[in-house]
Design a protein around this motif. Structure first.
Motif, PDB file in Angstrom:
ATOM      1  N   HIS A 181       0.851  -1.189   0.000  1.00  0.00           N
ATOM      2  CA  HIS A 181       0.000   0.000   0.000  1.00  0.00           C
ATOM      3  C   HIS A 181       0.886   1.238   0.000  1.00  0.00           C
ATOM      4  N   ALA A 182       0.789   2.023  -1.063  1.00  0.00           N
ATOM      5  CA  ALA A 182       1.633   3.213  -1.181  1.00  0.00           C
ATOM      6  C   ALA A 182       0.798   4.481  -1.105  1.00  0.00           C
ATOM      7  N   ARG A 230      -2.416   6.927 -10.356  1.00  0.00           N
ATOM      8  CA  ARG A 230      -3.719   6.633  -9.733  1.00  0.00           C
ATOM      9  C   ARG A 230      -4.669   5.963 -10.717  1.00  0.00           C
ATOM     10  N   GLN A 231      -4.471   6.228 -12.013  1.00  0.00           N
ATOM     11  CA  GLN A 231      -5.361   5.678 -13.048  1.00  0.00           C
ATOM     12  C   GLN A 231      -4.819   4.386 -13.654  1.00  0.00           C
ATOM     13  N   ALA A 232      -3.661   3.939 -13.164  1.00  0.00           N
ATOM     14  CA  ALA A 232      -3.004   2.808 -13.834  1.00  0.00           C
ATOM     15  C   ALA A 232      -3.740   1.487 -13.614  1.00  0.00           C
ATOM     16  N   GLY A 281      -4.799   4.766  -0.795  1.00  0.00           N
ATOM     17  CA  GLY A 281      -5.963   4.053  -0.258  1.00  0.00           C
ATOM     18  C   GLY A 281      -6.920   3.511  -1.310  1.00  0.00           C
ATOM     19  N   GLU A 282      -6.697   3.867  -2.565  1.00  0.00           N
ATOM     20  CA  GLU A 282      -7.559   3.368  -3.643  1.00  0.00           C
ATOM     21  C   GLU A 282      -6.903   2.168  -4.318  1.00  0.00           C
ATOM     22  N   ALA A 283      -7.713   1.140  -4.603  1.00  0.00           N
ATOM     23  CA  ALA A 283      -7.182  -0.045  -5.268  1.00  0.00           C
ATOM     24  C   ALA A 283      -6.663   0.308  -6.662  1.00  0.00           C
TER      25      ALA A 283
END
Lengths: 313, 313
Positions: free
Chosen positions: B152-153, B256-258, B278-280
């Motif tokens: 988690h980064a 973030r969109q990868a 925090g977003e998958a």
């Protein structure tokens, strides 16, 4: 650590002549500075994850030691570290180092490092922080002769590490930019370097803050710089003596056009710069404002409010 | 230093069990890593004026050691330092440390520091540069369990030190920005941090390079980053396996969109990141490109072109 414990501890360090070149406090005991070592695995070394402070002893007394201790404690807190010793113990350690060395004029450094992580950990929260100290003979940014004639500085093309990356008000060992600036200065015939920020404003040099004087008014960078104790002293002396002083962005060009340029550092006080990039500043000799502040700075050492005498015994 | 001298030197270091936690080479001799110390006055510590490299030993063999030595030598030259030992001696020192430790999987660090200045000097040209080395058990950025589920980064608000200040291709200990990023990450529930530059492009994290995968194509920052040997390996593997890869500015938003995000490091190879802020990422599980490269990376350790077996004796 009381004085008695200190004395006892010191005795384990070797004979007194061994301390003449300086004394250190490492891993809980006093040793001659040449023998002082830090663990190779301490992240203070391997990640430069550390803060430090340097006070000086002049004619047998510390100058503004409490200011240095205040700043040191703030830096330690900002790095989320905690000191294994209290303030009085740290003061005693420093006094002990000076006493052991017998030095009347000295450079006294205190260091807090992240410490050695448990095997396999990469988490700074896992570390027990370490404290080190050492005292060596007084170090000058420019020796008294060079102070008389003024230093030759070059404005470096290396940019000082930005405050968005590393908080400069936490005194730190991230000096590769300053070291590169020094090499650049030497290559260009200079003796020291002044670094700039991304907007080509002057920031600081290796171990000093920078000041320009124009038409009797002083300017000094306010952002991205170490809050030097000598800088603070200069600001206070200027206020006392009613010399106008502004802390604000100082374009590199302003330095080149100044009547006087000087730097401030624990390692030498107020030091004139008489050439910038090979061009004479003002008349190429230390100016009146610089000389006046330099004198006032050394005079202030007699003020008991700022002075802690060392009991050499 | 030949093999024979090495052996002799090693014997002075203590009994063999003392080396199980790691072995170091300091001030010309081998010692157990827990006893290894560096001089407190070395500017490698007091100015973080040093460069280093870390290679790893896997199942008894060094991986790409010559690439690490090449990079190390380049870094030393760029800092205008010179090594007190030749390349073969350094290789022998590392092999000696591994042999002494008996470690089959190890993390092997070599360090060149500016050294201790003569008393009173503030000039880096006056120093004799020092060399240190140590070997410890293999260190993972993420242990094998976390590698399975992915790290988690968080993308840090701390800016990575800019290349205009410190050349990132010279591997260095200026880590206060990375350490602050780590603390920020922990505060926000993350396990590691990815830092950005002034343009909000992704740069690197504490000890690793960063990659994004979108629609089967890989991107990785090209500017302001360490030229990681594992990064180089990933680039070579992608070319070999015809996975499109571009080294170019990578906006934080792109991460973030990868579909997949992974990092590369000597301390663990290719490691998936499965959440960012925090977003998958993608499905919240390690993606196919990441898994394929990770496997290819470890398979490459069998290739004799990249492998130097340690003769444990």
């Amino acid at each position: 650590m009381g004085d008695e414990e200190l004395e006892q501890n010191a005795k384990t360090g070797g004979d007194s002549r061994a301390y003449a070149a300086g004394a250190a406090f490492v891993e809980g005991r006093f040793v001659p500075v040449a023998e002082a070592r830090v663990p190779i695995l301490d992240w203070g070394f391997l990640r430069s994850d550390a803060t430090y402070d340097v006070a000086h002893v002049w004619r047998g007394s510390f100058f503004r030691l409490e200011d240095h201790l205040d700043r040191f404690e703030r830096g330690v807190a900002r790095l989320r570290m905690s000191l294994p010793y209290g303030r009085e113990e740290i003061r005693n350690v420093l006094l002990g180092c000076v006493r052991l060395s017998g030095l009347r004029d000295a450079y006294a450094e205190i260091i807090c490092t992240r410490g050695v992580p448990p095997p396999g950990s990469r988490d700074p929260r896992d570390c027990e922080n370490n404290f080190f100290a050492f005292v060596v003979p007084f170090v000058w940014i420019a020796d008294p002769h060079k102070q008389e004639r003024g230093l030759h500085a070059t404005i470096s093309r290396v940019r000082r590490i930005a405050p968005e990356s590393v908080d400069p008000t936490v005194k730190n060992y991230h000096w590769l930019d300053l070291q590169k600036g020094l090499f650049d200065a030497y290559d260009r015939g200079g003796e020291t370097a002044i670094l700039v920020d991304a907007g080509d404003n002057v920031v600081e040099g290796p171990g000093f803050n920078v000041f320009a004087v124009k038409d009797g008014a002083i300017s000094t960078p306010e952002h991205g710089v170490l809050e030097g104790i000598t800088r603070k002293t200069v600001i206070e002396l200027a206020a006392r003596d009613r010399i106008p002083l502004e802390a604000r962005p100082v374009p590199a060009e302003e330095l080149r056009q100044a009547d006087e340029v000087f730097v401030s550092s624990t390692a030498g006080g107020v030091i004139p710069i008489t050439t910038v990039d090979g061009e004479a500043v003002g008349g190429g000799r230390p100016g009146t404002v610089t000389r006046r502040l330099r004198e006032a700075y050394w005079d202030l050492h007699e003020d008991p409010r700022f002075s802690l005498p060392v009991a050499y015994g």
